[in-house]
Write a protein that holds these residues in place. Structure first.
Motif, short mmCIF file in Angstrom:
data_model
loop_
_atom_site.label_atom_id
_atom_site.label_comp_id
_atom_site.label_asym_id
_atom_site.label_seq_id
_atom_site.Cartn_x
_atom_site.Cartn_y
_atom_site.Cartn_z
N ALA A 1 29.64 6.78 45.62
CA ALA A 1 30.00 6.12 46.89
C ALA A 1 28.78 5.99 47.80
O ALA A 1 28.54 4.91 48.37
CB ALA A 1 31.10 6.92 47.59
N GLU B 1 20.38 13.53 50.08
CA GLU B 1 20.97 14.02 48.83
C GLU B 1 20.45 15.44 48.59
O GLU B 1 19.24 15.66 48.56
CB GLU B 1 20.60 13.10 47.66
CG GLU B 1 20.95 13.65 46.28
CD GLU B 1 22.40 14.11 46.13
OE1 GLU B 1 23.32 13.31 46.34
OE2 GLU B 1 22.62 15.31 45.80
N ARG C 1 20.76 17.40 45.85
CA ARG C 1 20.17 17.71 44.54
C ARG C 1 18.72 17.25 44.51
O ARG C 1 18.43 16.22 45.12
CB ARG C 1 20.97 17.04 43.42
CG ARG C 1 22.35 17.59 43.21
CD ARG C 1 23.15 16.80 42.17
NE ARG C 1 23.48 15.46 42.61
CZ ARG C 1 23.15 14.35 41.97
NH1 ARG C 1 22.43 14.41 40.86
NH2 ARG C 1 23.48 13.17 42.45
N THR D 1 32.97 11.61 31.78
CA THR D 1 32.89 10.52 30.80
C THR D 1 31.88 9.45 31.24
O THR D 1 31.59 9.32 32.43
CB THR D 1 34.28 9.87 30.61
OG1 THR D 1 34.15 8.71 29.78
CG2 THR D 1 34.86 9.41 31.92
N LEU E 1 22.80 18.66 54.08
CA LEU E 1 23.20 18.66 55.49
C LEU E 1 24.46 19.51 55.62
O LEU E 1 25.36 19.44 54.77
CB LEU E 1 23.46 17.25 56.00
CG LEU E 1 22.25 16.32 56.12
CD1 LEU E 1 22.62 15.07 56.91
CD2 LEU E 1 21.05 17.00 56.76
N SER F 1 29.32 20.42 49.48
CA SER F 1 28.84 21.80 49.65
C SER F 1 29.67 22.47 50.76
O SER F 1 30.13 21.82 51.69
CB SER F 1 27.36 21.81 50.00
OG SER F 1 27.15 21.39 51.33
N GLN G 1 35.39 9.94 46.73
CA GLN G 1 36.53 10.76 46.30
C GLN G 1 37.12 11.55 47.48
O GLN G 1 38.32 11.78 47.52
CB GLN G 1 36.02 11.71 45.21
CG GLN G 1 37.07 12.54 44.53
CD GLN G 1 37.64 11.94 43.28
OE1 GLN G 1 37.23 10.86 42.84
NE2 GLN G 1 38.59 12.60 42.69
N GLY H 1 38.36 8.43 41.15
CA GLY H 1 37.66 7.76 40.06
C GLY H 1 36.30 7.24 40.47
O GLY H 1 36.01 7.05 41.65
N TYR H 2 35.46 7.04 39.46
CA TYR H 2 34.09 6.56 39.70
C TYR H 2 34.10 5.22 40.45
O TYR H 2 33.41 5.04 41.44
CB TYR H 2 33.37 6.29 38.37
CG TYR H 2 33.11 7.46 37.46
CD1 TYR H 2 32.93 8.76 37.93
CD2 TYR H 2 33.00 7.25 36.07
CE1 TYR H 2 32.66 9.80 37.05
CE2 TYR H 2 32.74 8.29 35.19
CZ TYR H 2 32.57 9.56 35.68
OH TYR H 2 32.30 10.58 34.81
P1 FAD Z 1 29.71 12.27 43.88
O1 FAD Z 1 29.42 11.23 42.87
O2 FAD Z 1 29.95 13.66 43.45
O3 FAD Z 1 28.53 12.23 44.96
C1 FAD Z 1 28.44 13.17 46.00
C2 FAD Z 1 26.98 13.51 46.21
O4 FAD Z 1 26.82 14.26 47.42
C3 FAD Z 1 26.40 14.37 45.09
O5 FAD Z 1 25.25 13.76 44.61
C4 FAD Z 1 26.13 15.72 45.77
O6 FAD Z 1 25.00 16.35 45.23
C5 FAD Z 1 25.89 15.31 47.21
N1 FAD Z 1 26.20 16.35 48.22
C6 FAD Z 1 27.27 17.18 48.29
N2 FAD Z 1 27.23 17.92 49.41
C7 FAD Z 1 26.11 17.55 50.09
C8 FAD Z 1 25.52 17.94 51.33
N3 FAD Z 1 26.09 18.86 52.12
N4 FAD Z 1 24.35 17.35 51.72
C9 FAD Z 1 23.75 16.40 50.94
N5 FAD Z 1 24.26 16.00 49.75
C10 FAD Z 1 25.44 16.56 49.33
N6 FAD Z 1 36.17 10.12 37.75
C11 FAD Z 1 36.25 9.22 36.75
O7 FAD Z 1 36.46 8.03 37.01
N7 FAD Z 1 36.10 9.59 35.46
C12 FAD Z 1 35.85 10.88 35.12
O8 FAD Z 1 35.71 11.19 33.95
C13 FAD Z 1 35.75 11.86 36.16
N8 FAD Z 1 35.50 13.15 35.85
C14 FAD Z 1 35.34 14.06 36.84
C15 FAD Z 1 35.02 15.37 36.50
C16 FAD Z 1 34.83 16.32 37.49
C17 FAD Z 1 34.48 17.73 37.10
C18 FAD Z 1 35.00 15.96 38.85
C19 FAD Z 1 34.80 16.97 39.94
C20 FAD Z 1 35.34 14.65 39.19
C21 FAD Z 1 35.51 13.70 38.21
N9 FAD Z 1 35.86 12.37 38.49
C22 FAD Z 1 35.93 11.43 37.49
C23 FAD Z 1 36.21 11.98 39.87
C24 FAD Z 1 35.20 11.14 40.67
O9 FAD Z 1 35.26 9.83 40.22
C25 FAD Z 1 33.78 11.60 40.59
O10 FAD Z 1 33.74 12.89 41.10
C26 FAD Z 1 32.84 10.69 41.39
O11 FAD Z 1 31.53 11.12 41.14
C27 FAD Z 1 33.10 10.71 42.88
O12 FAD Z 1 32.15 9.95 43.57
P2 FAD Z 1 31.61 10.40 45.01
O13 FAD Z 1 30.55 9.46 45.40
O14 FAD Z 1 32.76 10.58 45.91
O15 FAD Z 1 30.99 11.85 44.77
#
Ligand code: FAD
Length: 438
Positions: free
Chosen positions: A12, A31, A33, A52, A121, A138, A337, A343-344
């Motif tokens: 996102a 970020e 990481r 996946t 942050l 976090s 999420q 989902g991704y």
């Molecule tokens: P993320 O892609 O996790 O991005 C969040 C980012 O914020 C990370 O890079 C993290 O390092 C960073 N971050 C966190 N806290 C802080 C902070 N305080 N300061 C700075 N940076 C920070 N969806 C699917 O469609 N297919 C799947 O197979 C699937 N498998 C999953 C498996 C697991 C174990 C989990 C937890 C989720 C899964 N999901 C899956 C659900 C979801 O689609 C993914 O988690 C997706 O990556 C969510 O996107 P996002 O951008 O919300 O979060």
């Protein structure tokens, strides 16, 4: 120009940063990481796929395929990288995960108006901000979100029952009734004979459970025990829990069935139902196989499978606008999420909207709401209008879109008509999504 902060460079946050920067608005992208890791990420790349490598269906007969197409037409970075690094996967869009994430990382790194900060942050920075820290946010920042949203505003564990497409339920086998006829008859009831119950119980206790990640080995809270764990406590246990038949006599016979599975309406228009008490850790294929044994659900379409995992997400109907701006604090946007999309692709799509709106705010333009006829808009509408008492994250699906004004029996034909309508609505809206300040 005013700049925008984006916290989290996942699916996102990366999309949000892209949408903001390409509108000419400077971005500070935070970020954590590799300085600080999450329990699921393994690299320091942006938009890492934690599980996946499939972004699910690509065709328009599936709502996540439509969502992708809407994103392509809105110049999504995630879709650009995904299409460029696709690997053969039949009707699905799967990607070569390393090059995919590298492409997203490079695209953002190479933009002159994106400044990357590798740090965690734990509070919201000053100014216009998009928070996109994901399901594994976090703890420090999660606390800040909790403080903002209040006690009922943030959950840390997702124990969700499957959600079903109403059109796929066999209405000749189920009946509408509430227990003891209290209040309005909001539930659909699936009656079981003793033999049907026994077969279902046997299938359930022997069904295959999804493998769990170490960090997911958390104890089950009361009231959200997986149905298969409850079943394993004894053949009759479910009859005193979610399958309790008392007060649910079948109005067609006047008799009390041996067991009753209840379906609860899941959205205001009644196109979706969830299975009451059926949070589960079964594999998706097993959910389909075993739950299809329930009378009335023989041909059920599951639009969102049951899951049990750690997930930080907010009670969006209480705290978020369909622009993805916080109702609690203006100029603060959320994405991914954590907003209750699942989902991704869904996460990236919400980042797209959130990014567009954060950029517009910086440019002195009003935030926009995508038309509900688009899947992007239907998702935003769903998460901000669902019942906050039972709010659970949602995948893209056709059940959340406004119905067609005519009946189409064949599901695939119906979905393709909904897709046509969505892409036409998006085309009409394009002058808004591409608008630049005068
Ligand atoms: P993320 O892609 O996790 O991005 C969040 C980012 O914020 C990370 O890079 C993290 O390092 C960073 N971050 C966190 N806290 C802080 C902070 N305080 N300061 C700075 N940076 C920070 N969806 C699917 O469609 N297919 C799947 O197979 C699937 N498998 C999953 C498996 C697991 C174990 C989990 C937890 C989720 C899964 N999901 C899956 C659900 C979801 O689609 C993914 O988690 C997706 O990556 C969510 O996107 P996002 O951008 O919300 O979060």
């Amino acid at each position: 120009t005013m700049s925008v902060n984006v916290i989290g460079a996942g699916l996102a946050g990366s999309e949000a940063a892209w949408q903001i920067a390409k509108r000419g608005v400077p971005v500070n992208l935070y970020e954590m990481r590799p300085v600080k890791n999450t329990p699921a990420h393994h690299t320091n790349q942006f938009a890492e796929l934690v599980c996946t490598n499939s972004l699910r269906a690509n065709g328009l007969s599936n709502a996540v395929g439509l969502l992708k197409e809407e994103m392509r037409r809105t110049d999504s970075l995630i879709m650009r990288a995904a299409d460029a690094h696709a690997v053969p996967a039949g009707g699905a869009l799967a990607v070569d995960r390393g090059p995919f994430s590298q492409a997203v990382t490079d695209a953002l790194t190479n933009l002159p108006n994106v400044t990357i900060h590798r740090e965690e942050l734990t509070a919201f920075p000053e100014g216009i901000t998009v928070v996109a820290t994901g399901p594994l946010t976090s703890p420090g920042l999660a606390q800040a979100i909790k403080d903002l949203n209040g006690d009922d505003g943030l959950y840390f564990y997702d124990a969700a029952a499957p959600i079903l497409d109403e059109a796929s339920i066999d209405m000749t086998k189920v009946y509408r009734k509430s227990r003891y006829d209290k209040g309005t008859a909001d539930y659909l009831n699936c009656p079981m004979t003793e033999e049907e119950f026994h077969d279902f119980y046997e299938a359930l206790i022997h069904a295959e459970v999804a493998e769990s990640h170490d960090f997911e080995k958390e104890k089950f809270f009361d009231g959200c025990m997986p149905i298969e764990v409850m079943a394993k406590r004894g053949e009759r246990t479910m009859l005193f829990g979610p399958l309790k038949p008392v007060g649910l006599e079948d109005p067609r016979t006047g008799k009390r069935p041996y067991a009753v599975v209840q379906l609860r309406q899941d959205n205001a228009v009644g196109s979706l139902y969830n299975i009451v008490g059926f949070q589960t850790h079964l594999k998706w294929g097993e959910q389909k196989r075993v739950f299809s044994m329930i009378p009335g659900l023989e041909h059920v379409a599951i639009v969102r499978y049951g899951v049990m995992h750690r997930n930080t997400f907010m009670n969006a109907p209480l705290v978020l606008a369909p622009t993805y701006e916080s109702l609690k604090q203006s100029h603060l946007f959320f994405a991914g999420q954590m907003t209750g999309v699942e989902g991704y692709v869904e996460s990236a799509a919400s980042g797209m909207v959130s990014g567009i709106n954060a950029a517009r705010t910086a440019q002195g333009l009003e935030p926009i709401i995508f038309p509900e006829d688009t899947e992007v808009g239907a998702m935003a509408h769903y998460i901000t209008h669902a019942d906050p008492k039972h709010f659970q994250p949602m995948n893209a699906n056709y059940g959340i879109m406004p119905k067609l004004d005519h009946k189409v029996r064949d599901k695939k034909t119906r979905n393709l008509e909904l897709a046509d309508r969505a892409l036409a609505a998006l085309a009409d809206f394009q002058h808004v999504t591409t608008e630049q300040p005068a």
